[in-house]
Design an enzyme around this catalytic site. Structure first.
Site, PDB file in Angstrom:
ATOM      1  CG  ASP A   1      -7.391  -2.339  -3.916  1.00  0.00           C
ATOM      2  OD1 ASP A   1      -7.936  -1.475  -3.199  1.00  0.00           O
ATOM      3  OD2 ASP A   1      -6.196  -2.652  -3.810  1.00  0.00           O
TER       4      ASP A   1
ATOM      5  CB  SER B   1      -0.963  -0.051   1.183  1.00  0.00           C
ATOM      6  OG  SER B   1      -1.974   0.913   1.070  1.00  0.00           O
TER       7      SER B   1
ATOM      8  CG  HIS C   1      -6.031  -1.724  -0.344  1.00  0.00           C
ATOM      9  ND1 HIS C   1      -5.438  -1.333  -1.539  1.00  0.00           N
ATOM     10  CD2 HIS C   1      -5.273  -1.156   0.635  1.00  0.00           C
ATOM     11  CE1 HIS C   1      -4.389  -0.571  -1.288  1.00  0.00           C
ATOM     12  NE2 HIS C   1      -4.264  -0.447   0.033  1.00  0.00           N
TER      13      HIS C   1
END
Length: 206
Positions: A152, A102, A183
């Site tokens: 996501d 991320s 995600h």
């Protein structure tokens, strides 16, 4: 930068640069290093920016909207830290492979976008395009694994495909792996990344 360094058993392997997601610490991705290569050295770094008390690697203006000026500043800061850490710990500065999730994947991608020699390769879990409208350096010889989610909510499939295209246009070798769990970081994608890494190591890192 706050960090953990652990010397591995095989100095010929890449040093794994571990870069956590929003709200994480330098401890978060240590299990990934073991899954990908338990013989390699690793350098796990905590982001220098706080967002509501949560560590990050650069500021954002809103979810999915980066503070691009801060992104470039923090990318340069991390690149300089890698130079210094290589001198301090004695690992090969030209043989670093980033593993990021991320926000950590975004700063790793930004290293590729802004510094030709920063990384030998990268495993990017759920990254976004760090910056648009710039010319990337020649990334010939760099290998990148992208793990993305088909559903996501933060990083759309279009974004993942765009990042792959930009890296490939800069001559990087890119593998894009899809999961269907949004995600979050999944064990399946980490295992897929480890398989990619082992194949790459056998073929390219000797």
């Amino acid at each position: 930068m706050k960090h953990i360094y652990q010397k591995g058993r095989d100095s010929s392997k890449p040093t794994l640069l571990l870069l956590h997601g929003t709200g994480g610490t330098e401890l978060d991705l240590l299990p990934l290093a073991g899954m990908v290569d338990d013989e390699a050295s690793y350098l796990s770094v905590r982001g220098n920016v706080l967002e509501n008390g949560m560590p990050r690697f650069f500021r954002r203006l809103a979810e999915g909207v980066f503070d691009e000026e801060d992104l470039v500043f923090r990318t340069n800061e991390l690149n300089q830290f890698l130079n210094e850490a290589a001198g301090e710990y004695g690992f090969d500065r030209d043989n670093i492979l980033a593993i990021g999730y991320s926000n950590g994947a975004n700063i790793a991608a930004s290293l590729l976008f802004h510094h030709q020699q920063a990384l030998k390769g990268a495993i990017l879990h759920h990254p976004m395009v760090p910056k648009r409208g710039i010319k990337l350096p020649d990334l010939s010889g760099k290998s990148v694994f992208i793990a993305a989610g088909t559903n996501d909510p933060i990083c759309s499939p279009m974004e993942s495909n765009e990042l792959r295209s930009l890296l490939e246009e800069a001559n990087a070798a890119v593998e894009l792996h899809w999961e269907e769990r949004g995600h979050q970081l999944t064990r399946e994608e980490v295992e897929a990344a480890a398989t990619w890494y082992r194949k790459l190591y056998n073929e390219s890192f000797k």
